[in-house]
Enzyme design. Sequence first.
Site, PDB file in Angstrom:
ATOM      1  N   CYS A  87      34.322  54.828  42.620  1.00 17.76           N
ATOM      2  CA  CYS A  87      33.523  56.045  42.820  1.00 17.76           C
ATOM      3  C   CYS A  87      32.459  56.115  41.732  1.00 17.76           C
ATOM      4  CB  CYS A  87      34.406  57.289  42.839  1.00 17.76           C
ATOM      5  SG  CYS A  87      35.122  57.715  41.238  1.00 17.76           S
ATOM      6  N   GLY A  88      31.917  57.301  41.483  1.00 20.68           N
ATOM      7  CA  GLY A  88      30.836  57.427  40.510  1.00 20.68           C
ATOM      8  C   GLY A  88      31.293  57.175  39.085  1.00 20.68           C
TER       9      GLY A  88
END
Length: 396
Positions: A87-88
Site C-alpha cells: 500500500c502507500g
Amino acid sequence: MKTDKTGLKTMSEKKEITTQELFSRMRRENSPPLFIVDVRTEDDYAAWKLEDIHTPATINLPYIDFIEEPERMTGMVPEDKQVVALCGKGGASDYVADILRKSGRDAVNVAGGMKSWGELYHPQTVYESADARVIQVNRVGKGCLSYILISGAEAAVVDPARHIGQYLDFLKENNLALKLVFDTHIHADHISGGVLLAEATGAEYLLSKEDAADARMKFRSMEDGMEFSLGSSKFRIVALGAPGHTPGSTIIVFDNNLLFTGDTLFVSSMGRPDLGGQAAEWVKDLYQTIQGLKKFGDDVFILPTHTSGPAEWDGRGIVMATLGRIRAENPLMNITDEGDFAASVLAHLPEQPDTYDKMRKANIGAYTPTEEEMVQWELGKNRCAIEAAQEAMGKQ
Ligand SMILES: [Fe+2]
C-alpha cells in the site's frame, strides 16, 4: 528454518519484508514467482506502480473492498503463489496480509509500502576502464538516476539524491575523497542532495548560475567549456551548456566518451521545456542544444538523470544508451526544423505536479522543508520527460 530454492526463508515465516528484500528477490534468478496485491485506491495505483525489469504479476484490490468483502477479495488472490501486500506506507497492506494469511495464503506485508519503494536505491557499475569507474545509482521507484565518478582516489557525484548517506558510505568504504558535486540543473521533481553532500565532504558544489538567479546557497557557477580534473590527469571533465529543460542545464562530458545529460536527453525521450512557464522560448533552446550534439559520434554513451521506467533498462537494469541508438530510435532527434520540433514537443507535455514549484524553491535554498514535506513531495515517479518519444519507444 524452511528455505526456498534461493536460500531465502520462505515468506510464511515472516509477516513483512523490506522493499530492499523484495527488490533483491525480484532481481534474483529462479526465485519462486511472487504475486503483488496492491491495496491502494485505483487512482493511486494508476498514477504509480511498483515496476522492475521483471515485475511480478500484480492485482489492484483496494483496501476498502477488503474491509467490505474480505472473502470475495481473498478469493481473487492465488493460493499457490507467495503473495506480497502493498500500500502507500505499509499500514493498510499489513491488515490485508493478515487476512490473506488467515485464509491459508503465504502472504507478507511490504514494510513502508510505496513510500519506501520510492526511497530504494540500487547502485551498479556502468563503466570501467584502467583509470576510471562510473557507478549509476538508480532510485528505482522514482526513476531518478545519480552517478559516482571515480578516478584514482578521487570521486565526483552527479545529481545526488537527498539521502546522502549512501554516497558517504560508499566513499568511506572505498577510501575516496569527494572532490566535485555537480547538479546538472535545478531539479523540480526531487530534492537535491548536492548542497548537503558538498558540505559534508568539503567538495566543491557546481551549478549553472543561469538556473540559480535567486539561489540562497553557496555554489560555484558551471560555465560552458569549464574543465575539471579527477584523479588521473588523463581524464577531462567538461561542462557543456545545454539550455532547454532549464536555462542553466549542463551536460557533464567525461573523457569525451560519457555524457551525463541531466534532463536534457533521456534514453527514449527529452526533458520537458515547460517547467519554468516559458515553454515557447525554452523549446527553441532545447532544439539548438540537440542540434549541438551532432558534434558527438554515435558511440558516445548517454547517461541521463531520469528514466521513465523498465522499458528503458537493459537486462541488468542499467539505464544507458549510445547516442547512435538514441538517434535511431527517438524521432525528435531527427527533426531538422525548429518549428516542427517545437510543435512536436509542445503537443506532448504531461501535466506538471503542483509540488514541483515547492521542490524547486527548496533546491535553490529559498525554503527549508521538513522531512515530512520532502517525503510527501517526492512521492510518485518523476514527470520530467516529454511523452511523445516515450510512446514511440513503447510501440517498438
Ligand atoms: Fe529536471
